[in-house]
Design an enzyme around this catalytic site. Structure first.
Site, short mmCIF file in Angstrom:
data_model
loop_
_atom_site.label_atom_id
_atom_site.label_comp_id
_atom_site.label_asym_id
_atom_site.label_seq_id
_atom_site.Cartn_x
_atom_site.Cartn_y
_atom_site.Cartn_z
N GLU A 45 0.72 -1.31 0.01
CA GLU A 45 0.06 -0.09 -0.14
C GLU A 45 0.89 1.34 -0.04
O GLU A 45 0.78 2.22 0.98
CB GLU A 45 -0.99 -0.03 1.28
N GLU A 77 -5.73 -8.30 0.33
CA GLU A 77 -6.77 -7.76 1.63
C GLU A 77 -8.11 -7.62 1.00
O GLU A 77 -8.35 -6.82 0.22
CB GLU A 77 -6.05 -6.72 2.13
#
Length: 468
Positions: A160, A375
Protein backbone atom coordinates in the site's frame (compact mmCIF):
# COMPACT_ATOMS: atom_id res chain seq x y z
CA UNK A 1 -26.75 -19.17 -9.49
CA UNK A 2 -24.05 -20.49 -7.15
CA UNK A 3 -20.61 -19.27 -8.13
CA UNK A 4 -17.32 -21.14 -7.90
CA UNK A 5 -13.58 -20.46 -7.84
CA UNK A 6 -10.76 -22.41 -9.53
CA UNK A 7 -9.34 -25.60 -7.98
CA UNK A 8 -5.86 -24.05 -7.59
CA UNK A 9 -7.18 -20.86 -5.97
CA UNK A 10 -5.36 -19.65 -2.84
CA UNK A 11 -7.68 -19.10 0.13
CA UNK A 12 -5.46 -17.02 2.34
CA UNK A 13 -5.37 -14.97 5.49
CA UNK A 14 -3.36 -11.76 5.81
CA UNK A 15 -1.20 -10.36 8.60
CA UNK A 16 1.42 -7.61 8.97
CA UNK A 17 4.47 -7.66 11.23
CA UNK A 18 3.75 -4.56 13.30
CA UNK A 19 0.03 -5.27 13.61
CA UNK A 20 0.46 -8.88 14.69
CA UNK A 21 3.87 -9.65 16.18
CA UNK A 22 4.07 -7.54 19.31
CA UNK A 23 7.58 -7.97 20.78
CA UNK A 24 8.43 -4.50 19.47
CA UNK A 25 11.82 -4.35 21.26
CA UNK A 26 12.53 -8.07 21.65
CA UNK A 27 15.66 -9.86 20.40
CA UNK A 28 17.35 -6.76 19.05
CA UNK A 29 14.48 -5.27 17.04
CA UNK A 30 15.09 -1.62 16.27
CA UNK A 31 12.46 1.07 16.83
CA UNK A 32 9.99 2.21 14.18
CA UNK A 33 8.31 5.62 14.02
CA UNK A 34 5.01 4.08 15.11
CA UNK A 35 6.36 3.16 18.57
CA UNK A 36 6.52 6.71 19.86
CA UNK A 37 3.77 8.03 17.57
CA UNK A 38 1.18 5.67 19.08
CA UNK A 39 2.31 6.51 22.62
CA UNK A 40 2.02 10.23 21.91
CA UNK A 41 -1.17 10.31 19.83
CA UNK A 42 -3.36 7.25 20.41
CA UNK A 43 -5.01 5.29 23.20
CA UNK A 44 -3.13 2.03 22.46
CA UNK A 45 0.26 0.70 21.37
CA UNK A 46 1.48 -2.28 19.33
CA UNK A 47 2.12 -4.27 22.51
CA UNK A 48 1.18 -7.06 22.63
CA UNK A 49 -0.82 -6.96 19.37
CA UNK A 50 -1.63 -10.63 18.64
CA UNK A 51 1.72 -11.87 20.04
CA UNK A 52 2.35 -13.52 16.66
CA UNK A 53 6.08 -13.37 17.48
CA UNK A 54 5.49 -16.19 19.96
CA UNK A 55 2.11 -17.59 18.90
CA UNK A 56 2.68 -18.13 15.19
CA UNK A 57 2.69 -21.96 15.59
CA UNK A 58 -0.87 -21.72 17.00
CA UNK A 59 -2.07 -19.47 14.18
CA UNK A 60 -0.51 -21.66 11.49
CA UNK A 61 -1.98 -24.81 13.02
CA UNK A 62 -5.41 -23.13 12.97
CA UNK A 63 -4.78 -22.07 9.36
CA UNK A 64 -4.13 -25.67 8.35
CA UNK A 65 -7.21 -26.88 10.24
CA UNK A 66 -9.45 -24.26 8.62
CA UNK A 67 -8.34 -24.68 5.01
CA UNK A 68 -6.26 -21.50 4.84
CA UNK A 69 -3.53 -22.42 2.35
CA UNK A 70 -1.79 -19.05 2.02
CA UNK A 71 -0.68 -16.40 4.48
CA UNK A 72 0.52 -12.86 3.96
CA UNK A 73 3.41 -12.11 6.29
CA UNK A 74 5.60 -9.04 6.37
CA UNK A 75 9.20 -8.95 7.50
CA UNK A 76 9.89 -6.18 9.99
CA UNK A 77 12.79 -4.33 8.35
CA UNK A 78 14.04 -3.23 11.80
CA UNK A 79 14.24 -6.85 13.00
CA UNK A 80 16.76 -7.52 10.21
CA UNK A 81 18.53 -4.12 10.20
CA UNK A 82 17.69 -2.38 13.51
CA UNK A 83 18.60 1.04 12.06
CA UNK A 84 17.56 0.19 8.50
CA UNK A 85 21.14 -0.34 7.30
CA UNK A 86 24.54 -1.55 8.45
CA UNK A 87 24.62 -4.31 11.05
CA UNK A 88 22.36 -7.34 10.60
CA UNK A 89 20.49 -8.66 13.65
CA UNK A 90 20.94 -12.47 13.54
CA UNK A 91 18.05 -13.13 15.95
CA UNK A 92 15.65 -11.36 13.60
CA UNK A 93 16.91 -13.42 10.67
CA UNK A 94 16.52 -16.63 12.67
CA UNK A 95 12.95 -15.74 13.66
CA UNK A 96 11.79 -15.42 10.06
CA UNK A 97 13.53 -18.65 9.02
CA UNK A 98 11.64 -20.41 11.82
CA UNK A 99 8.37 -18.75 10.84
CA UNK A 100 8.68 -19.70 7.16
CA UNK A 101 9.61 -23.28 8.12
CA UNK A 102 6.45 -23.52 10.23
CA UNK A 103 4.39 -22.18 7.31
CA UNK A 104 5.70 -24.90 5.03
CA UNK A 105 5.26 -27.57 7.70
CA UNK A 106 1.58 -26.58 7.89
CA UNK A 107 1.17 -26.38 4.07
CA UNK A 108 0.42 -22.66 4.26
CA UNK A 109 2.25 -20.79 1.48
CA UNK A 110 3.86 -17.58 2.78
CA UNK A 111 3.48 -14.47 0.60
CA UNK A 112 6.14 -12.22 2.10
CA UNK A 113 6.11 -8.42 2.08
CA UNK A 114 9.32 -6.46 2.67
CA UNK A 115 7.71 -3.23 3.86
CA UNK A 116 4.28 -2.89 5.49
CA UNK A 117 4.11 0.68 6.92
CA UNK A 118 7.13 0.15 9.21
CA UNK A 119 10.26 1.96 8.00
CA UNK A 120 12.92 1.78 10.76
CA UNK A 121 12.79 4.93 12.90
CA UNK A 122 16.35 6.00 12.01
CA UNK A 123 15.39 6.23 8.33
CA UNK A 124 11.83 7.46 8.92
CA UNK A 125 13.02 10.46 10.94
CA UNK A 126 15.46 11.18 8.11
CA UNK A 127 12.62 11.84 5.66
CA UNK A 128 11.41 8.30 5.04
CA UNK A 129 11.01 7.78 1.27
CA UNK A 130 11.04 11.52 0.56
CA UNK A 131 14.79 11.13 1.17
CA UNK A 132 16.30 9.47 -1.90
CA UNK A 133 19.08 7.87 0.20
CA UNK A 134 16.41 5.61 1.67
CA UNK A 135 15.71 4.19 -1.79
CA UNK A 136 19.25 2.74 -1.65
CA UNK A 137 18.77 1.43 1.88
CA UNK A 138 15.53 -0.30 0.87
CA UNK A 139 17.10 -1.94 -2.18
CA UNK A 140 20.01 -3.20 -0.03
CA UNK A 141 17.56 -4.60 2.54
CA UNK A 142 15.55 -6.27 -0.25
CA UNK A 143 18.70 -7.83 -1.71
CA UNK A 144 19.69 -9.21 1.69
CA UNK A 145 16.26 -10.82 2.12
CA UNK A 146 16.15 -12.29 -1.41
CA UNK A 147 19.53 -13.94 -0.78
CA UNK A 148 18.89 -15.02 2.80
CA UNK A 149 15.32 -16.32 2.58
CA UNK A 150 15.53 -18.56 -0.47
CA UNK A 151 12.68 -20.65 0.98
CA UNK A 152 10.24 -17.84 0.09
CA UNK A 153 8.42 -18.34 -3.24
CA UNK A 154 6.33 -15.14 -3.35
CA UNK A 155 7.77 -11.71 -2.61
CA UNK A 156 6.04 -8.35 -2.40
CA UNK A 157 8.11 -5.18 -2.23
CA UNK A 158 5.62 -2.83 -0.58
CA UNK A 159 2.19 -2.97 0.96
CA UNK A 160 0.00 0.00 0.00
CA UNK A 161 2.27 2.74 -1.28
CA UNK A 162 -0.86 4.90 -1.75
CA UNK A 163 -2.11 4.83 1.85
CA UNK A 164 1.44 5.46 3.13
CA UNK A 165 1.65 8.78 1.27
CA UNK A 166 -1.99 9.48 2.12
CA UNK A 167 -1.63 8.62 5.83
CA UNK A 168 1.68 10.41 6.33
CA UNK A 169 1.18 13.60 4.31
CA UNK A 170 -2.52 14.09 3.45
CA UNK A 171 -4.74 12.79 6.26
CA UNK A 172 -1.88 12.98 8.76
CA UNK A 173 -2.93 9.94 10.79
CA UNK A 174 0.42 8.12 10.26
CA UNK A 175 3.78 9.42 11.48
CA UNK A 176 5.06 12.11 10.88
CA UNK A 177 1.44 13.36 10.89
CA UNK A 178 1.69 16.02 8.16
CA UNK A 179 -1.62 17.17 6.66
CA UNK A 180 -2.72 18.37 3.24
CA UNK A 181 0.72 18.34 1.54
CA UNK A 182 -0.16 16.92 -1.89
CA UNK A 183 3.35 17.40 -3.29
CA UNK A 184 4.77 15.18 -0.55
CA UNK A 185 2.04 12.60 -1.25
CA UNK A 186 3.00 12.30 -4.92
CA UNK A 187 6.76 12.43 -4.19
CA UNK A 188 6.41 9.64 -1.63
CA UNK A 189 4.40 7.56 -4.13
CA UNK A 190 7.02 8.17 -6.81
CA UNK A 191 10.12 7.45 -4.73
CA UNK A 192 8.57 4.27 -3.33
CA UNK A 193 7.65 3.13 -6.83
CA UNK A 194 11.27 3.71 -7.92
CA UNK A 195 12.37 1.63 -4.91
CA UNK A 196 9.94 -1.10 -5.96
CA UNK A 197 11.14 -1.05 -9.56
CA UNK A 198 14.79 -1.27 -8.60
CA UNK A 199 14.16 -4.18 -6.22
CA UNK A 200 12.17 -6.06 -8.88
CA UNK A 201 14.90 -5.53 -11.50
CA UNK A 202 17.56 -6.71 -9.06
CA UNK A 203 15.49 -9.81 -8.19
CA UNK A 204 15.11 -10.75 -11.87
CA UNK A 205 18.69 -9.88 -12.89
CA UNK A 206 20.08 -11.98 -10.03
CA UNK A 207 18.02 -14.99 -11.09
CA UNK A 208 16.40 -15.65 -7.72
CA UNK A 209 13.72 -18.33 -7.82
CA UNK A 210 10.14 -17.43 -7.05
CA UNK A 211 7.87 -14.56 -7.99
CA UNK A 212 7.78 -10.89 -7.13
CA UNK A 213 5.09 -8.21 -7.25
CA UNK A 214 3.61 -5.30 -5.33
CA UNK A 215 0.45 -4.77 -3.28
CA UNK A 216 -1.61 -1.68 -4.03
CA UNK A 217 -4.73 -0.47 -2.22
CA UNK A 218 -7.17 0.38 -5.01
CA UNK A 219 -10.40 1.96 -3.73
CA UNK A 220 -12.66 2.55 -6.73
CA UNK A 221 -13.76 6.16 -7.33
CA UNK A 222 -17.11 7.06 -8.87
CA UNK A 223 -18.72 10.41 -9.73
CA UNK A 224 -21.64 11.23 -7.42
CA UNK A 225 -23.61 12.30 -10.49
CA UNK A 226 -22.30 10.48 -13.56
CA UNK A 227 -24.08 13.02 -15.78
CA UNK A 228 -22.29 15.97 -14.22
CA UNK A 229 -18.89 16.55 -15.90
CA UNK A 230 -17.59 18.32 -12.78
CA UNK A 231 -18.32 15.25 -10.62
CA UNK A 232 -16.71 13.03 -13.27
CA UNK A 233 -13.60 15.24 -13.13
CA UNK A 234 -13.55 15.07 -9.31
CA UNK A 235 -13.62 11.26 -9.44
CA UNK A 236 -10.83 11.22 -12.05
CA UNK A 237 -8.59 13.49 -9.94
CA UNK A 238 -9.23 11.49 -6.78
CA UNK A 239 -8.44 8.31 -8.74
CA UNK A 240 -5.10 9.80 -9.85
CA UNK A 241 -4.11 10.55 -6.24
CA UNK A 242 -4.96 7.09 -4.93
CA UNK A 243 -4.70 4.69 -7.86
CA UNK A 244 -3.70 5.82 -11.33
CA UNK A 245 -0.40 7.55 -10.53
CA UNK A 246 0.84 4.38 -8.82
CA UNK A 247 -0.58 1.95 -11.40
CA UNK A 248 0.99 3.95 -14.23
CA UNK A 249 4.38 3.77 -12.50
CA UNK A 250 3.95 0.01 -11.99
CA UNK A 251 2.84 -1.03 -15.47
CA UNK A 252 3.57 1.84 -17.87
CA UNK A 253 6.96 2.74 -16.42
CA UNK A 254 5.93 6.41 -16.70
CA UNK A 255 2.95 8.64 -16.00
CA UNK A 256 0.50 9.06 -18.86
CA UNK A 257 -0.15 12.56 -20.18
CA UNK A 258 -3.64 12.44 -18.67
CA UNK A 259 -2.25 11.43 -15.27
CA UNK A 260 0.35 14.22 -15.30
CA UNK A 261 -2.24 16.77 -16.40
CA UNK A 262 -4.24 15.86 -13.29
CA UNK A 263 -1.18 15.89 -11.01
CA UNK A 264 -0.09 19.29 -12.32
CA UNK A 265 -3.59 20.70 -11.80
CA UNK A 266 -3.67 19.42 -8.19
CA UNK A 267 -0.23 20.92 -7.45
CA UNK A 268 -1.09 24.24 -9.13
CA UNK A 269 -4.06 24.58 -6.79
CA UNK A 270 -2.37 23.23 -3.65
CA UNK A 271 1.26 24.28 -4.14
CA UNK A 272 4.51 22.37 -4.35
CA UNK A 273 6.44 20.67 -7.12
CA UNK A 274 7.85 17.22 -7.82
CA UNK A 275 11.39 15.99 -8.36
CA UNK A 276 11.01 13.42 -11.15
CA UNK A 277 14.34 12.41 -12.69
CA UNK A 278 15.40 10.71 -15.88
CA UNK A 279 17.05 7.86 -14.00
CA UNK A 280 13.79 7.32 -12.08
CA UNK A 281 11.93 6.71 -15.32
CA UNK A 282 14.71 4.44 -16.58
CA UNK A 283 14.21 2.33 -13.43
CA UNK A 284 10.41 2.33 -13.74
CA UNK A 285 10.57 1.43 -17.42
CA UNK A 286 13.03 -1.41 -16.83
CA UNK A 287 10.68 -3.07 -14.31
CA UNK A 288 7.25 -2.45 -15.86
CA UNK A 289 7.01 -5.88 -17.53
CA UNK A 290 8.82 -7.81 -14.77
CA UNK A 291 6.09 -7.86 -12.11
CA UNK A 292 4.86 -11.45 -11.75
CA UNK A 293 1.66 -10.38 -10.02
CA UNK A 294 -0.33 -7.45 -8.69
CA UNK A 295 -1.80 -7.61 -5.22
CA UNK A 296 -5.01 -5.62 -4.85
CA UNK A 297 -6.19 -4.57 -1.41
CA UNK A 298 -9.83 -3.58 -1.66
CA UNK A 299 -12.22 -2.63 1.13
CA UNK A 300 -14.40 0.15 -0.22
CA UNK A 301 -15.30 2.60 -2.96
CA UNK A 302 -15.91 6.35 -2.81
CA UNK A 303 -18.23 8.74 -4.65
CA UNK A 304 -16.86 12.16 -5.51
CA UNK A 305 -18.67 15.45 -5.91
CA UNK A 306 -17.32 18.69 -7.36
CA UNK A 307 -16.44 21.11 -4.60
CA UNK A 308 -15.06 24.64 -4.40
CA UNK A 309 -13.41 25.33 -1.07
CA UNK A 310 -10.52 24.55 1.25
CA UNK A 311 -9.15 21.11 2.09
CA UNK A 312 -10.52 19.49 5.24
CA UNK A 313 -10.18 15.85 6.25
CA UNK A 314 -11.52 14.32 9.47
CA UNK A 315 -10.52 10.70 10.10
CA UNK A 316 -13.06 8.47 11.87
CA UNK A 317 -10.81 6.33 14.08
CA UNK A 318 -13.29 5.32 16.78
CA UNK A 319 -16.12 3.85 14.75
CA UNK A 320 -18.48 6.78 15.33
CA UNK A 321 -20.56 6.46 12.18
CA UNK A 322 -20.88 9.64 10.15
CA UNK A 323 -17.98 11.48 11.81
CA UNK A 324 -15.59 11.44 8.84
CA UNK A 325 -15.12 14.25 6.34
CA UNK A 326 -13.01 14.39 3.18
CA UNK A 327 -12.69 17.31 0.79
CA UNK A 328 -9.63 18.40 -1.18
CA UNK A 329 -9.16 21.81 -2.74
CA UNK A 330 -9.19 21.58 -6.53
CA UNK A 331 -10.24 17.92 -6.44
CA UNK A 332 -13.63 17.35 -4.83
CA UNK A 333 -15.36 15.92 -1.80
CA UNK A 334 -16.57 12.46 -0.91
CA UNK A 335 -20.34 12.13 -0.74
CA UNK A 336 -21.89 8.70 -0.52
CA UNK A 337 -25.21 7.74 -2.11
CA UNK A 338 -27.81 7.24 0.63
CA UNK A 339 -28.63 3.66 -0.35
CA UNK A 340 -25.07 2.26 -0.07
CA UNK A 341 -24.24 0.52 3.24
CA UNK A 342 -21.35 1.74 5.40
CA UNK A 343 -19.39 0.35 8.34
CA UNK A 344 -19.18 2.18 11.68
CA UNK A 345 -15.89 3.65 10.42
CA UNK A 346 -17.69 5.11 7.35
CA UNK A 347 -16.13 2.62 4.94
CA UNK A 348 -18.53 2.08 2.05
CA UNK A 349 -19.45 -1.56 1.34
CA UNK A 350 -19.62 -1.97 -2.42
CA UNK A 351 -18.44 -5.31 -3.89
CA UNK A 352 -19.11 -4.10 -7.44
CA UNK A 353 -16.22 -1.69 -6.91
CA UNK A 354 -13.80 -4.62 -6.65
CA UNK A 355 -15.08 -6.06 -9.92
CA UNK A 356 -14.79 -2.68 -11.63
CA UNK A 357 -11.25 -2.16 -10.33
CA UNK A 358 -10.09 -5.62 -11.48
CA UNK A 359 -11.58 -5.02 -14.94
CA UNK A 360 -9.91 -1.59 -15.09
CA UNK A 361 -6.51 -3.19 -14.45
CA UNK A 362 -7.11 -5.70 -17.25
CA UNK A 363 -8.23 -2.97 -19.67
CA UNK A 364 -5.63 -0.28 -18.88
CA UNK A 365 -2.63 -2.43 -17.95
CA UNK A 366 -2.74 -5.60 -20.06
CA UNK A 367 0.81 -6.53 -18.94
CA UNK A 368 -0.50 -7.25 -15.40
CA UNK A 369 0.03 -11.08 -15.75
CA UNK A 370 -2.01 -12.11 -12.69
CA UNK A 371 -3.80 -10.70 -9.68
CA UNK A 372 -4.18 -11.75 -6.07
CA UNK A 373 -6.74 -10.01 -3.88
CA UNK A 374 -4.26 -9.52 -1.06
CA UNK A 375 -6.62 -7.89 1.46
CA UNK A 376 -10.38 -7.68 1.80
CA UNK A 377 -12.51 -7.98 4.90
CA UNK A 378 -14.91 -6.34 7.30
CA UNK A 379 -13.87 -4.39 10.38
CA UNK A 380 -16.45 -4.91 13.09
CA UNK A 381 -17.00 -4.43 16.82
CA UNK A 382 -17.27 -8.19 17.30
CA UNK A 383 -19.41 -9.56 20.12
CA UNK A 384 -17.76 -12.53 21.82
CA UNK A 385 -20.49 -14.99 22.85
CA UNK A 386 -20.19 -18.70 23.77
CA UNK A 387 -16.46 -18.69 22.92
CA UNK A 388 -17.10 -17.50 19.38
CA UNK A 389 -18.39 -14.60 17.29
CA UNK A 390 -21.55 -14.97 15.20
CA UNK A 391 -20.24 -12.69 12.46
CA UNK A 392 -22.87 -13.12 9.75
CA UNK A 393 -22.15 -9.60 8.50
CA UNK A 394 -18.53 -10.57 7.82
CA UNK A 395 -19.59 -13.79 6.06
CA UNK A 396 -21.97 -11.81 3.84
CA UNK A 397 -19.26 -9.23 3.05
CA UNK A 398 -16.63 -11.82 2.08
CA UNK A 399 -19.16 -13.93 0.15
CA UNK A 400 -20.21 -10.98 -2.01
CA UNK A 401 -16.60 -10.06 -2.75
CA UNK A 402 -15.68 -13.66 -3.63
CA UNK A 403 -18.67 -13.71 -6.00
CA UNK A 404 -17.44 -10.69 -7.96
CA UNK A 405 -13.95 -12.26 -8.12
CA UNK A 406 -15.60 -15.33 -9.65
CA UNK A 407 -17.35 -13.02 -12.15
CA UNK A 408 -14.05 -11.32 -13.05
CA UNK A 409 -12.40 -14.71 -13.65
CA UNK A 410 -15.34 -15.69 -15.89
CA UNK A 411 -14.78 -12.42 -17.75
CA UNK A 412 -11.19 -13.31 -18.54
CA UNK A 413 -9.10 -11.88 -15.72
CA UNK A 414 -6.37 -14.05 -14.20
CA UNK A 415 -7.14 -13.87 -10.46
CA UNK A 416 -5.25 -16.58 -8.54
CA UNK A 417 -6.13 -16.07 -4.90
CA UNK A 418 -7.81 -14.16 -2.08
CA UNK A 419 -6.41 -13.21 1.31
CA UNK A 420 -8.92 -12.24 3.95
CA UNK A 421 -7.85 -9.41 6.21
CA UNK A 422 -7.12 -10.62 8.70
CA UNK A 423 -6.15 -14.16 9.64
CA UNK A 424 -6.62 -13.49 13.36
CA UNK A 425 -7.62 -10.26 15.04
CA UNK A 426 -4.77 -7.74 14.98
CA UNK A 427 -4.51 -4.12 16.01
CA UNK A 428 -5.56 -1.55 13.43
CA UNK A 429 -3.06 1.29 12.83
CA UNK A 430 -5.30 4.28 13.47
CA UNK A 431 -8.30 2.48 15.00
CA UNK A 432 -6.76 0.36 17.76
CA UNK A 433 -7.97 -2.98 19.06
CA UNK A 434 -11.72 -2.35 18.85
CA UNK A 435 -11.89 -2.78 15.08
CA UNK A 436 -11.62 -6.53 14.53
CA UNK A 437 -11.25 -8.29 11.18
CA UNK A 438 -10.03 -11.80 11.96
CA UNK A 439 -11.27 -15.28 11.14
CA UNK A 440 -9.99 -16.13 14.62
CA UNK A 441 -11.03 -14.05 17.61
CA UNK A 442 -8.11 -13.03 19.83
CA UNK A 443 -8.64 -12.38 23.52
CA UNK A 444 -5.92 -9.73 23.80
CA UNK A 445 -5.68 -10.28 27.59
CA UNK A 446 -4.95 -14.01 27.41
CA UNK A 447 -3.92 -14.27 23.72
CA UNK A 448 -6.23 -17.27 23.32
CA UNK A 449 -7.65 -17.85 19.83
CA UNK A 450 -11.28 -18.75 19.10
CA UNK A 451 -12.56 -19.53 15.58
CA UNK A 452 -15.46 -17.28 14.58
CA UNK A 453 -18.48 -18.47 12.61
CA UNK A 454 -16.77 -16.98 9.53
CA UNK A 455 -13.81 -19.36 9.98
CA UNK A 456 -16.08 -22.40 9.65
CA UNK A 457 -17.77 -20.86 6.62
CA UNK A 458 -14.43 -19.97 4.98
CA UNK A 459 -13.15 -23.51 5.56
CA UNK A 460 -16.08 -24.94 3.64
CA UNK A 461 -15.58 -22.53 0.74
CA UNK A 462 -11.85 -23.33 0.64
CA UNK A 463 -12.53 -27.07 0.61
CA UNK A 464 -15.24 -26.99 -2.07
CA UNK A 465 -14.37 -23.80 -4.05
CA UNK A 466 -18.14 -23.19 -4.00
CA UNK A 467 -19.29 -19.79 -2.74
CA UNK A 468 -22.47 -20.33 -0.76
Amino acid sequence: MTKTLPKDFIFGGATAAYQAEGATHTDGKGPVAWDKYLEDNYWYTAEPASDFYNRYPVDLKLSEEFGVNGIRISIAWSRIFPTGKGEVNPKGVEYYHNLFAECHKRHVEPFVTLHHFDTPEALHSDGDFLNRENIEHFVNYAEFCFKEFSEVNYWTTFNEIGPIGDGQYLVGKFPPGIQYDLAKVFQSHHNMMVSHARAVKLFKDSGYSGEIGVVHALPTKYPFDANNPDDVRAAELEDIIHNKFILDATYLGKYSDKTMEGVNHILEVNGGELDLREEDFAALDAAKDLNDFLGINYYMSDWMQAFDGETEIIHNGKGEKGSSKYQIKGVGRRKAPVDVPKTDWDWIIFPQGLYDQIMRVKADYPNYKKIYITENGLGYKDEFVDNTVYDDGRIDYVKKHLEVISDAISDGVNVKGYFMWSLMDVFSWSNGYEKRYGLFYVDFETQERYPKKSAYWYKKVAETQVIE
